[in-house]
Design an enzyme around this catalytic site. Structure first.
Site, PDB file in Angstrom:
ATOM      1  N   LYS A   1       1.046  -1.225   0.191  1.00 21.37           N
ATOM      2  CA  LYS A   1      -0.094  -0.093   0.359  1.00 21.37           C
ATOM      3  C   LYS A   1       0.933   1.131  -0.099  1.00 21.37           C
ATOM      4  O   LYS A   1       0.490   2.509  -0.835  1.00 21.37           O
ATOM      5  CB  LYS A   1      -1.032   0.226   0.927  1.00 21.37           C
ATOM      6  CG  LYS A   1      -1.937   1.134   1.348  1.00 21.37           C
ATOM      7  CD  LYS A   1      -3.123   1.023   0.658  1.00 21.37           C
ATOM      8  CE  LYS A   1      -2.783   3.025   0.321  1.00 21.37           C
ATOM      9  NZ  LYS A   1      -3.795   3.007   1.050  1.00 21.37           N
ATOM     10  N   LEU A   2       1.934   1.179   0.771  1.00 21.91           N
ATOM     11  CA  LEU A   2       2.950   2.407   0.333  1.00 21.91           C
ATOM     12  C   LEU A   2       3.163   2.643  -0.431  1.00 21.91           C
ATOM     13  O   LEU A   2       3.674   3.786  -1.084  1.00 21.91           O
ATOM     14  CB  LEU A   2       3.699   2.140   1.741  1.00 21.91           C
ATOM     15  CG  LEU A   2       3.691   2.209   3.242  1.00 21.91           C
ATOM     16  CD1 LEU A   2       4.848   2.141   3.854  1.00 21.91           C
ATOM     17  CD2 LEU A   2       3.120   3.814   3.408  1.00 21.91           C
TER      18      LEU A   2
END
Length: 308
Positions: free
Chosen positions: A177-178
Site C-alpha cells: 500500500k505504501l
C-alpha cells in the site's frame, strides 16, 4: 456461515470507513460500529446497525472486525488499554485492519492478536472515498490463509475493484500500500512540476493536459491530474484525502525505507513539498494540492491569492 449470521464490527467512521461500513451493511451483515465521534454513527443506527461506546464493547461478539483508523498511534491506542478492543476480542475472531500504517506496527499488532487467540489481517485499500462508496476499492490482504478466507465475504462488499492476497505476512500488505501511495504522490508531484514549467513558458494548460493524456489513462490518476490542471484542491465533506494524511504516509514511506536500508530521495522531496503547502496555509485542501508546491515555489500564486 451466511451474511445474516456473521457478526461484523467496524471501528472508525472517517470518510473511507463510513463508505466501507455502508457497503457491509447493505449486504445484510449484522453490523456493530464504534467511532470516536459518536455523531458519525447516527446514519448507521438508522439503517439497522448497533453502536457501542467503546471499542472493547463493540467487538465482544464479533466474528469479523474491520478497522479504518488514521495512523500507527490510533491503531495501537484503539487496540490497547482498558477500553481497547483486545480486552473484548473473542478467541478465533478475525481483525482486518485497512489503515495505512508502518509494517513494523503490523508485526506488533499481529503478535498482540496472537496473544489473545485472535487473527490479524492487513487489508489495506486503494481508492478514493467515491470509489469506496461504489464498493469498488482494491484490497491488499496479508495474513493467515484461513483468516483471509473467513473474512473474504466481508471484504468483498467494498472491494469490487479486486482482492489481491499478498501472502501470509501482514506487514507485506502494508508495504504494497505504501508503494501504491508512493506512485500516486510521485505522479501528483510530477504533474505540478510539468504545469509550473509550461505555465512559466506561457503554454496553455489545456495543451499540457493533452500531452499528459498521451502518457496517462487510469481514471483515478487522471482525476488527480485534473485537480492539478485546474488548481481545484477543495476537499468536500466526507471526500478526498487530507494534506496531513499525505504527509503522514510519506513519512511512513521514509521510515519504512530506513528500516531496510533503502533511501527514497523522491519521498524526501515530496515530504518537503507537503510541508511547503502546509506553510502556505493549505492544510484544509485535498492532498492533491501537493501538485501546487512546484507552482508556489516558482512564484505562481494560487488563484485565490492573486492580487486583484
Amino acid at each position: 456461515m451466511s451474511s445474516s449470521q456473521l457478526k461484523v464490527t467496524f471501528l472508525g467512521l472517517g470518510s473511507m470507513g463510513s463508505a466501507m461500513a455502508r457497503n457491509i451493511l447493505k449486504k445484510g451483515f449484522q453490523l456493530t460500529i464504534w467511532s470516536r465521534t459518536i455523531s458519525k454513527a447516527e446514519e448507521f443506527v438508522n439503517a439497522g446497525a448497533r453502536v457501542e461506546k467503546s471499542a472493547r464493547e463493540a467487538v465482544a461478539d464479533a466474528d469479523i472486525i474491520v478497522s479504518c483508523l488514521f495512523d500507527d498511534k490510533s491503531c495501537l491506542d484503539t487496540a490497547q488499554g482498558e477500553n481497547g478492543y483486545l480486552k473484548g476480542i473473542k478467541k478465533g475472531a478475525v481483525h482486518v485492519n485497512t489503515t495505512t500504517i508502518g509494517p513494523n506496527i503490523a508485526n506488533q499488532l499481529e503478535k498482540l492478536h496472537e496473544e489473545h487467540g485472535a487473527y490479524y489481517v492487513t487489508g489495506t485499500v486503494l481508492g478514493r472515498p467515491d470509489v469506496a462508496n461504489a464498493g469498488q476499492l482494491r484490497s491488499f490482504l496479508g495474513g493467515k490463509h484461513e483468516a483471509i478466507e473467513r473474512a473474504r465475504p466481508v471484504v468483498e462488499t467494498y472491494s469490487g475493484g479486486s482482492i489481491i492476497v499478498v501472502g501470509e505476512n501482514p506487514a507485506h500488505a502494508n508495504v504494497i500500500k505504501l508503494s501504491a501511495n508512493m506512485v500516486l504522490a510521485a505522479n501528483i508531484s510530477l504533474f505540478g512540476q510539468v504545469y509550473a514549467f509550461n505555465e512559466r513558458w506561457g503554454i496553455d494548460n489545456d495543451v499540457t493536459h493533452e500531452l499528459l493524456k498521451i502518457f496517462y489513462s487510469h481514471p483515478g490518476l487522471l482525476k488527480y491530474e485534473e485537480a492539478v490542471r485546474t488548481r481545484n484542491y477543495e476537499k468536500e465533506e466526507g471526500q478526498g484525502f487530507a494534506v496531513e494524511g499525505g504527509l503522514k504516509d510519506v513519512n511512513t514511506m521514509l521510515n519504512t525505507g530506513d528500516q531496510v536500508g533503502v533511501p527514497l530521495p523522491f519521498c524526501s522531496t515530496m515530504r518537503e513539498q507537503f510541508v511547503s503547502v502546509l506553510g502556505h496555509d493549505l492544510k484544509d485542501k485535498e492532498w492533491s494540492v501537493l501538485g501546487d508546491a512546484a507552482r508556489l515555489n516558482a512564484g505562481l500564486p494560487m488563484p485565490s491569492q492573486k492580487k486583484k
